[in-house]
Design an enzyme around this catalytic site. Structure first.
Site, PDB file in Angstrom:
ATOM      1  N   LYS A  10      46.456  38.276  37.759  1.00  0.00           N
ATOM      2  CA  LYS A  10      46.454  38.638  39.182  1.00  0.00           C
ATOM      3  C   LYS A  10      47.392  37.725  39.961  1.00  0.00           C
ATOM      4  CE  LYS A  10      44.331  35.189  41.635  1.00  0.00           C
ATOM      5  NZ  LYS A  10      44.827  34.113  40.783  1.00  0.00           N
ATOM      6  N   GLY A 181      46.676  28.067  33.467  1.00  0.00           N
ATOM      7  CA  GLY A 181      46.605  27.134  34.578  1.00  0.00           C
ATOM      8  C   GLY A 181      47.714  27.251  35.594  1.00  0.00           C
ATOM      9  N   GLY A 183      47.743  29.781  38.040  1.00  0.00           N
ATOM     10  CA  GLY A 183      47.320  30.543  39.213  1.00  0.00           C
ATOM     11  C   GLY A 183      47.429  32.043  39.062  1.00  0.00           C
ATOM     12  N   LEU A 184      47.637  32.530  37.824  1.00  0.00           N
ATOM     13  CA  LEU A 184      47.776  33.970  37.589  1.00  0.00           C
ATOM     14  C   LEU A 184      46.495  34.590  37.028  1.00  0.00           C
ATOM     15  CD1 LEU A 184      51.411  34.190  36.128  1.00  0.00           C
ATOM     16  CD2 LEU A 184      50.643  34.494  38.491  1.00  0.00           C
ATOM     17  N   GLY A 185      45.394  33.869  37.119  1.00  0.00           N
ATOM     18  CA  GLY A 185      44.118  34.433  36.706  1.00  0.00           C
ATOM     19  C   GLY A 185      43.927  34.536  35.213  1.00  0.00           C
ATOM     20  N   SER A 186      44.459  33.573  34.455  1.00  0.00           N
ATOM     21  CA  SER A 186      44.362  33.650  32.992  1.00  0.00           C
ATOM     22  C   SER A 186      42.919  33.550  32.513  1.00  0.00           C
ATOM     23  CB  SER A 186      45.212  32.546  32.346  1.00  0.00           C
ATOM     24  OG  SER A 186      44.808  31.258  32.794  1.00  0.00           O
ATOM     25  N   GLU A 233      33.239  33.436  34.160  1.00  0.00           N
ATOM     26  CA  GLU A 233      34.008  32.655  35.131  1.00  0.00           C
ATOM     27  C   GLU A 233      33.166  31.525  35.731  1.00  0.00           C
ATOM     28  OE1 GLU A 233      37.372  32.812  35.098  1.00  0.00           O
ATOM     29  OE2 GLU A 233      37.620  33.569  37.148  1.00  0.00           O
ATOM     30  N   ASP A 244      39.312  36.990  41.201  1.00  0.00           N
ATOM     31  CA  ASP A 244      40.147  37.088  40.007  1.00  0.00           C
ATOM     32  C   ASP A 244      39.580  38.081  38.996  1.00  0.00           C
ATOM     33  OD1 ASP A 244      41.485  35.102  41.317  1.00  0.00           O
ATOM     34  OD2 ASP A 244      41.594  33.738  39.611  1.00  0.00           O
TER      35      ASP A 244
END
Length: 450
Positions: A10, A181, A183-186, A233, A244
């Site tokens: 995301k 890590g 910020g792309l919602g891994s 999460e 996310d």
């Protein structure tokens, strides 16, 4: 049988940080995925007739009496029909990191016996007591210190697997197109894809095994996937917002404000250049920094947050409005570019930019492309809108001037080359695609011997 699932990462199109202070934020899925493959180990069913003395050595044809004696005490049918797995372990293979973990099912049962039977239809929060027990299982794997940040993700995996599928030996392989890590919602994509794969082979969903290719879950099933992913999460992040995992599960776009999520439907195709600066950042410290600045300058920051709220609302309106022709799309893209630039300026006012982010902004601006940071800032990733006018120009020049077409066609390549020369990672992705999907490989089956 093998089931595969995938879930997208995301991006935050607008509203990061300000959303903590009551503003609207808009998030979208990106066409970069985490993939999971799940295969239960082969089962050999052994049937035999024995005396009432169930564990007599002279009747132990397969050398298994001691191993299965305890199970027989709880299962009246066990002496006549019991199972042996070809590999009695739960294995997790993080392929991109070249890491493999394995736990015997007996060991997991010993530690998590109070979990009980699978309850796939009832998403459940892992208690602090159980989380400590799971952490002990993870610690037994001797995770390298440099990779210790993965421990919470592995813990989430064990919880999700045990709750949804119980104590079954299986192999799970994870691959991902998402940098960790950044910020792309891994982590959310991991939890969503794990949940989607596990639920596909549970009693809680009824998938069509005959369908070829990627399939999308129904609405109720997606809700279940999302709730389980959120439980994962929580193990990883403690108190996640839920944005996310919701974006990764449902795909497309989501508007978020004060704890309320609204799903959006985009009426225009969007492509982004996602630049990973590879600069690590402390999200908690950045959020705290914005809060401290708000305390020092309450009136000014209130205006900043109000402006961000307006930007997010206008952006969501533009994305959802119909675009009947290419001219309309171009006009909408130009408005989005302006909104992205304004949002970036406001993020700079909040103090969450970084030298690496500014380098990306300067580089893309040379090519008249609009960019903004996404997520916490302080490094991480930067979004650059790739407007369709680039492609229109290529098509037009292709008809008349081949040489100019070639020069124009390499604009994105030039930007990427320049950014990569700075040590950044560049990914081109579509925005607002499908969420969690799954498919089956029926050629990977179980064996049964009698």
């Amino acid at each position: 049988m093998e089931v595969r699932a995938r879930a997208p990462g995301k991006i935050i199109l607008a509203g990061e940080h300000a959303v903590v202070h009551g503003s609207t934020a808009v998030a979208a899925s990106i066409n970069l995925y985490t993939y999971i493959s799940l295969r239960f180990h082969s089962i050999f069913v052994i049937r035999r007739v024995i005396d009432d003395e169930r564990t007599r050595d002279d009747n132990d044809l397969f050398g298994c009496s001691n191993r299965y004696e305890k199970d027989w005490e709880n299962d009246n049918d066990a002496p006549f029909d019991f199972q042996i797995y070809d590999d009695d372990a739960l294995k997790l293979h993080l392929k991109d990191l070249s890491l493999e973990y394995s736990w015997s099912i007996r060991r997991i049962k010993e530690v998590l016996q109070e979990v009980g039977c699978p309850f796939s239809s009832t998403p459940t929060t892992c208690t602090p007591e159980l989380l400590k027990l799971i952490a002990a299982l993870v610690e037994e794997q001797n995770i390298p210190e440099a990779k210790f940040g993965l421990a919470s993700g592995v813990s989430a995996f064990i919880w999700l697997f045990t709750c949804i599928q119980g104590f079954k030996p299986a192999t799970v392989v994870v691959t991902s197109e998402l940098p960790l890590g950044s910020g792309l919602g891994s982590s959310a994509a991991f939890c969503v894809s794990v949940s989607a794969a596990l639920l596909a082979l549970s009693d809680s969903v009824t998938p069509d095994f005959s369908k070829q290719g990627w399939s999308v879950y129904g609405e109720n099933e997606l809700e279940l996937v999302n709730k389980w992913a959120f439980e994962g999460e929580k193990i990883i992040h403690g108190k996640p917002s839920g944005i996310d995992n919701s974006v990764s599960t449902f795909g497309n776009m989501i508007k978020f404000k004060s704890g309320s999520l609204t799903r959006l439907s985009s009426n225009m195709p969007l492509r982004m250049l996602v630049t990973n600066t590879k600069v690590g950042r402390n999200t908690k410290a950045l959020v705290a920094g914005v809060s401290e600045r708000t305390l020092r300058h309450p009136d000014a920051m209130k205006s900043v947050f109000n402006a961000v709220d307006s930007i997010s609302k206008e952006l969501s309106t533009i994305i959802q409005s119909p675009a009947p022709d290419e001219l309309s799309i171009t006009e909408k893209e130009e408005k989005l570019e302006e909104l992205m630039e304004m949002n970036q300026g406001l993020l700079q006012c909040m103090g969450v930019s970084h030298a690496s982010i500014e380098t990306v902004l300067r580089t893309t601006l040379k090519y008249k492309l609009a960019s903004k940071l996404t997520g916490a800032g302080g490094g991480g990733c930067v979004l650059t809108l790739l407007p369709t006018r680039i492609h229109c120009q290529i098509l037009f020049i292709f008809v008349d001037m081949v040489l100019v077409m070639m020069l124009s066609g390499t604009v994105v390549d030039k930007v990427i080359s320049e950014l990569e020369s700075c040590g950044f990672q560049c990914l081109v992705s579509g925005i607002g695609g499908n969420g969690a999907e799954f498919c089956f490989d029926l050629s990977r089956g179980s064996n049964e011997a009698q």
